[in-house]
Design an enzyme around this catalytic site. Structure first.
Site, PDB file in Angstrom:
ATOM      1  N   ARG A  84      57.741   8.836   8.925  1.00  0.00           N
ATOM      2  CA  ARG A  84      58.830   8.541   7.981  1.00  0.00           C
ATOM      3  C   ARG A  84      60.099   8.093   8.728  1.00  0.00           C
ATOM      4  O   ARG A  84      60.811   7.197   8.301  1.00  0.00           O
ATOM      5  CB  ARG A  84      59.145   9.821   7.199  1.00  0.00           C
ATOM      6  CG  ARG A  84      58.798   9.759   5.806  1.00  0.00           C
ATOM      7  CD  ARG A  84      57.717  10.627   5.248  1.00  0.00           C
ATOM      8  NE  ARG A  84      56.649   9.751   4.838  1.00  0.00           N
ATOM      9  CZ  ARG A  84      55.470   9.756   5.409  1.00  0.00           C
ATOM     10  NH1 ARG A  84      55.183  10.556   6.408  1.00  0.00           N
ATOM     11  NH2 ARG A  84      54.565   8.916   4.996  1.00  0.00           N
ATOM     12  N   HIS A 107      68.996  18.251   1.146  1.00  0.00           N
ATOM     13  CA  HIS A 107      67.653  18.548   1.654  1.00  0.00           C
ATOM     14  C   HIS A 107      67.490  18.161   3.125  1.00  0.00           C
ATOM     15  O   HIS A 107      66.371  18.028   3.611  1.00  0.00           O
ATOM     16  CB  HIS A 107      66.591  17.842   0.804  1.00  0.00           C
ATOM     17  CG  HIS A 107      66.407  18.480  -0.545  1.00  0.00           C
ATOM     18  ND1 HIS A 107      65.729  17.878  -1.585  1.00  0.00           N
ATOM     19  CD2 HIS A 107      66.821  19.681  -1.038  1.00  0.00           C
ATOM     20  CE1 HIS A 107      65.740  18.677  -2.647  1.00  0.00           C
ATOM     21  NE2 HIS A 107      66.397  19.771  -2.341  1.00  0.00           N
ATOM     22  N   LEU A 121      64.156   5.198 -14.154  1.00  0.00           N
ATOM     23  CA  LEU A 121      63.165   4.238 -14.636  1.00  0.00           C
ATOM     24  C   LEU A 121      62.507   4.734 -15.922  1.00  0.00           C
ATOM     25  O   LEU A 121      62.212   3.959 -16.825  1.00  0.00           O
ATOM     26  CB  LEU A 121      62.107   4.115 -13.536  1.00  0.00           C
ATOM     27  CG  LEU A 121      61.367   2.822 -13.287  1.00  0.00           C
ATOM     28  CD1 LEU A 121      62.271   1.618 -13.303  1.00  0.00           C
ATOM     29  CD2 LEU A 121      60.646   2.932 -11.934  1.00  0.00           C
TER      30      LEU A 121
HETATM   31  P1  OAD Z   1      60.519  12.260  -7.336  1.00  0.00           P
HETATM   32  O1  OAD Z   1      59.522  11.425  -6.607  1.00  0.00           O
HETATM   33  O2  OAD Z   1      60.072  13.545  -7.908  1.00  0.00           O
HETATM   34  O3  OAD Z   1      61.122  11.431  -8.542  1.00  0.00           O
HETATM   35  C1  OAD Z   1      61.600  10.133  -8.386  1.00  0.00           C
HETATM   36  C2  OAD Z   1      62.248   9.723  -9.689  1.00  0.00           C
HETATM   37  O4  OAD Z   1      62.790   8.431  -9.489  1.00  0.00           O
HETATM   38  C3  OAD Z   1      61.303   9.634 -10.884  1.00  0.00           C
HETATM   39  O5  OAD Z   1      61.898  10.296 -11.988  1.00  0.00           O
HETATM   40  C4  OAD Z   1      61.166   8.130 -11.143  1.00  0.00           C
HETATM   41  O6  OAD Z   1      61.031   7.819 -12.520  1.00  0.00           O
HETATM   42  C5  OAD Z   1      62.482   7.607 -10.610  1.00  0.00           C
HETATM   43  N1  OAD Z   1      62.427   6.235 -10.095  1.00  0.00           N
HETATM   44  C6  OAD Z   1      61.466   5.650  -9.366  1.00  0.00           C
HETATM   45  N2  OAD Z   1      61.808   4.402  -9.022  1.00  0.00           N
HETATM   46  C7  OAD Z   1      63.037   4.182  -9.543  1.00  0.00           C
HETATM   47  C8  OAD Z   1      63.960   3.082  -9.535  1.00  0.00           C
HETATM   48  N3  OAD Z   1      63.680   1.952  -8.911  1.00  0.00           N
HETATM   49  N4  OAD Z   1      65.134   3.234 -10.182  1.00  0.00           N
HETATM   50  C9  OAD Z   1      65.448   4.384 -10.837  1.00  0.00           C
HETATM   51  N5  OAD Z   1      64.625   5.452 -10.864  1.00  0.00           N
HETATM   52  C10 OAD Z   1      63.450   5.363 -10.242  1.00  0.00           C
HETATM   53  O7  OAD Z   1      61.767  12.450  -6.343  1.00  0.00           O
HETATM   54  P2  OAD Z   1      62.955  13.506  -6.365  1.00  0.00           P
HETATM   55  O8  OAD Z   1      63.309  13.878  -7.762  1.00  0.00           O
HETATM   56  O9  OAD Z   1      64.011  12.959  -5.497  1.00  0.00           O
HETATM   57  O10 OAD Z   1      62.312  17.683  -1.604  1.00  0.00           O
HETATM   58  O11 OAD Z   1      62.297  14.737  -5.661  1.00  0.00           O
HETATM   59  C11 OAD Z   1      63.068  15.877  -5.434  1.00  0.00           C
HETATM   60  C12 OAD Z   1      62.640  16.578  -4.181  1.00  0.00           C
HETATM   61  O12 OAD Z   1      61.234  16.852  -4.212  1.00  0.00           O
HETATM   62  C13 OAD Z   1      62.772  15.764  -2.918  1.00  0.00           C
HETATM   63  O13 OAD Z   1      64.069  15.784  -2.371  1.00  0.00           O
HETATM   64  C14 OAD Z   1      61.808  16.400  -1.992  1.00  0.00           C
HETATM   65  C15 OAD Z   1      60.652  16.491  -2.949  1.00  0.00           C
HETATM   66  O14 OAD Z   1      59.612  17.246  -2.665  1.00  0.00           O
HETATM   67  C16 OAD Z   1      62.075  18.142  -0.376  1.00  0.00           C
HETATM   68  O15 OAD Z   1      61.462  17.526   0.473  1.00  0.00           O
HETATM   69  C17 OAD Z   1      62.656  19.495  -0.143  1.00  0.00           C
END
Ligand code: OAD
Length: 237
Positions: free
Chosen positions: A56, A109, A203
């Protein structure tokens, strides 16, 4: 003036070529979260975990990964405001907000471009791979005592006190590109004052969409600039 808190998740960096976490197969780039994002996973197989983050880190440093229009719109918005009125909390471990010019950023994080000593907790800027043979930067006779400076599941996110203070005092809370599945970040919207304007940009609708007053649905690169314009109209600046 209004006090603004922005929370970002993986969706804000998706259009920079960094995959989000929750793909439809439930795996994070081919791995179960427990394998690569928990202290237990690291104890069980440190090589696998180090290699996962090495890949990464290399990707983040590759020339094709750059801040996108959403990162830039947030940085420009911040630049137009008094510094004390804007806090950007990110769950992302990439450095794209800072590269876009954001200043008041809390990477709750952790950060992929930092390494942490497993013994002392010292944190070092880090651009290379971390392996079980990597010498400690200050004590080169100690090998393999570094881990990525990433908050894993079961560990306490960083700077929670600063985050809490900003949330209870904000007039506008914007959550961008996060699925609302991971706490404590998923609960931040509930910590904002009743009169706060809560906006979600995603999204799709997220797990806690009902907690927001307004939503901007679509790609972050389009919706974040659109939202910033709407904010400027609403607050006349
Ligand atoms: P997720 O992968 O759970 O969610 C990503 C979100 O972004 C989803 O709700 C999608 O619909 C949205 N999305 C995707 N592409 C998009 C775009 N181009 N524009 C707008 N929205 C878009 O990621 P996080 O919510 O960030 O933690 O995950 C939270 C935490 O879980 C992360 O920080 C990580 C993970 O496990 C740790 O590593 C501790």
């Amino acid at each position: 003036m209004t006090k603004i808190v922005v929370l970002t998740g993986a969706g804000v960096s998706a259009e920079s070529g960094i995959p989000t976490f929750r793909a439809s197969d439930g795996l994070w780039e081919g791995h179960r979260v427990e394998e690569v994002a928990t202290p237990e996973g690291f104890r069980a197989n440190p090589e696998l975990v180090l290699d996962f983050y090495n890949q990464r880190r290399r990707k983040l440093l590759s020339p094709d990964v750059k801040p996108n229009a959403a990162h830039v719109a947030l940085a420009n918005w911040e630049a137009s405001l008094p510094p004390s009125d804007f806090l950007l909390i990110t769950q992302n471990v990439d450095n794209l907000h800072v590269r876009a010019g954001s200043k008041n950023v809390v990477p709750m994080h952790g950060e992929l471009l930092k390494a942490r000593c497993v013994d002392t907790g010292e944190v070092f800027p880090w651009l290379d791979d971390i392996t079980l043979e990597t010498p400690h930067p200050k004590r080169p006779d100690q090998l393999g005592r570094l881990r990525p400076h990433i908050v894993w599941f079961g560990e306490m996110p960083l700077e929670m006190e600063k985050i809490g203070e900003a949330l209870i005092d904000c007039d506008c809370f914007v959550s961008i590109g996060t699925s609302g599945k991971v706490y404590p970040a998923a609960g931040f919207v509930q910590m904002t004052p009743t009169e706060c304007w809560r906006v979600e940009i995603n999204l799709n609708s997220s797990d806690n969409s009902q907690a927001f007053d307004d939503s901007f649905v679509g790609h972050a690169t389009e919706q974040v600039p659109r939202f910033v314009d709407a904010w400027k109209k609403r607050y006349g600046s």
